[in-house]
Motif scaffolding. Sequence first.
Motif, short mmCIF file in Angstrom:
data_model
loop_
_atom_site.label_atom_id
_atom_site.label_comp_id
_atom_site.label_asym_id
_atom_site.label_seq_id
_atom_site.Cartn_x
_atom_site.Cartn_y
_atom_site.Cartn_z
N ASN A 42 0.84 -1.20 0.00
CA ASN A 42 0.00 0.00 0.00
C ASN A 42 0.87 1.25 0.00
OD1 ASN A 42 -2.95 -0.79 0.43
ND2 ASN A 42 -1.85 -2.10 1.87
N GLU A 43 0.50 2.21 -0.82
CA GLU A 43 1.18 3.50 -0.86
C GLU A 43 0.21 4.58 -0.43
OE1 GLU A 43 2.67 4.11 -4.79
OE2 GLU A 43 4.43 2.84 -4.44
N ILE A 44 0.69 5.48 0.40
CA ILE A 44 -0.14 6.60 0.85
C ILE A 44 0.75 7.82 1.02
CG2 ILE A 44 0.03 6.01 3.30
CD1 ILE A 44 -3.04 6.84 3.38
N ARG A 45 0.24 8.96 0.61
CA ARG A 45 0.99 10.21 0.69
C ARG A 45 0.65 10.90 2.00
NH1 ARG A 45 4.21 12.60 -2.54
NH2 ARG A 45 3.66 11.30 -4.31
N LEU A 46 1.70 11.29 2.71
CA LEU A 46 1.58 12.01 3.97
C LEU A 46 2.35 13.31 3.80
CD1 LEU A 46 0.56 11.72 6.93
CD2 LEU A 46 2.82 10.85 7.48
N GLY A 47 1.64 14.40 3.57
CA GLY A 47 2.31 15.66 3.24
C GLY A 47 2.98 15.51 1.88
N ASP A 48 4.29 15.76 1.83
CA ASP A 48 5.05 15.63 0.58
C ASP A 48 5.68 14.25 0.42
OD1 ASP A 48 4.47 18.23 -0.07
OD2 ASP A 48 6.29 19.04 0.85
N ALA A 49 5.59 13.41 1.44
CA ALA A 49 6.26 12.11 1.42
C ALA A 49 5.30 11.01 0.97
CB ALA A 49 6.80 11.77 2.80
N LEU A 50 5.78 10.16 0.08
CA LEU A 50 5.01 8.99 -0.33
C LEU A 50 5.54 7.80 0.46
CD1 LEU A 50 2.90 7.72 -2.21
CD2 LEU A 50 4.76 7.29 -3.83
N LEU A 51 4.68 7.18 1.27
CA LEU A 51 5.07 6.05 2.10
C LEU A 51 4.58 4.76 1.46
CD1 LEU A 51 4.02 7.56 5.53
CD2 LEU A 51 6.29 7.58 4.51
N ARG A 52 5.40 3.73 1.53
CA ARG A 52 5.03 2.42 0.99
C ARG A 52 5.09 1.42 2.14
NH1 ARG A 52 8.16 1.28 -3.94
NH2 ARG A 52 6.44 2.35 -4.92
N PHE A 53 3.94 0.78 2.40
CA PHE A 53 3.84 -0.21 3.46
C PHE A 53 3.81 -1.60 2.82
CE2 PHE A 53 2.22 3.56 5.49
CZ PHE A 53 2.72 3.47 6.78
N PRO A 54 4.65 -2.52 3.29
CA PRO A 54 4.65 -3.88 2.74
C PRO A 54 3.31 -4.58 2.97
CG PRO A 54 6.52 -3.54 4.21
CD PRO A 54 5.64 -2.35 4.35
N ALA A 55 3.04 -5.59 2.16
CA ALA A 55 1.82 -6.39 2.34
C ALA A 55 1.83 -6.97 3.75
CB ALA A 55 1.77 -7.50 1.31
N GLY A 56 0.70 -6.95 4.40
CA GLY A 56 0.59 -7.50 5.74
C GLY A 56 0.77 -6.47 6.84
N VAL A 57 1.25 -5.29 6.52
CA VAL A 57 1.38 -4.23 7.53
C VAL A 57 0.11 -3.39 7.47
CG1 VAL A 57 2.64 -2.17 8.25
CG2 VAL A 57 3.89 -4.16 7.39
#
Length: 136
Positions: free
Chosen positions: A50-65
């Motif tokens: 899953n990818e989600i943008r928080l402010g200017d940062a794009l965060l990528r969370f592995p499957a299962g997190v």
Amino acid sequence: MAKKLLYAFWFFVLLVVGLVLYWLLIFEGKPATNTPENRAAHGYVDGQVNEIRLGDALLRFPAGVQFEPSTLHKIVKGRADEIWFGVFYPDLGENNSVHNGVQIMLKPALPEWTENLAEREERFSAEKWQKNCAAR
């Protein structure tokens, strides 16, 4: 005197009605936080990266997190104002319990935290600060 009380009463009524309408416009149709509907509205898909943008940062969370996105106003898929997630250490006890985990909240930095970076670096590299840190 009675006329002033009547004006105050109608002012109070209009204020309450206005606040209720404002609240309904902002939160209408928004799912409750910490629900599957809220995660899905933010773009979370269980079992996938899953990818989600928080402010200017794009965060990528592995499957299962699993993470809990939170947005104050209108929810936009793939964006959040805050993100909560947990890191668990199964060797320290029961799986996913409060005794072996750390809960982390991420949110974008406020502008006043990042405006004077040079000044902050100078302050923390000062001799007095280094002596205090070395003494510990």
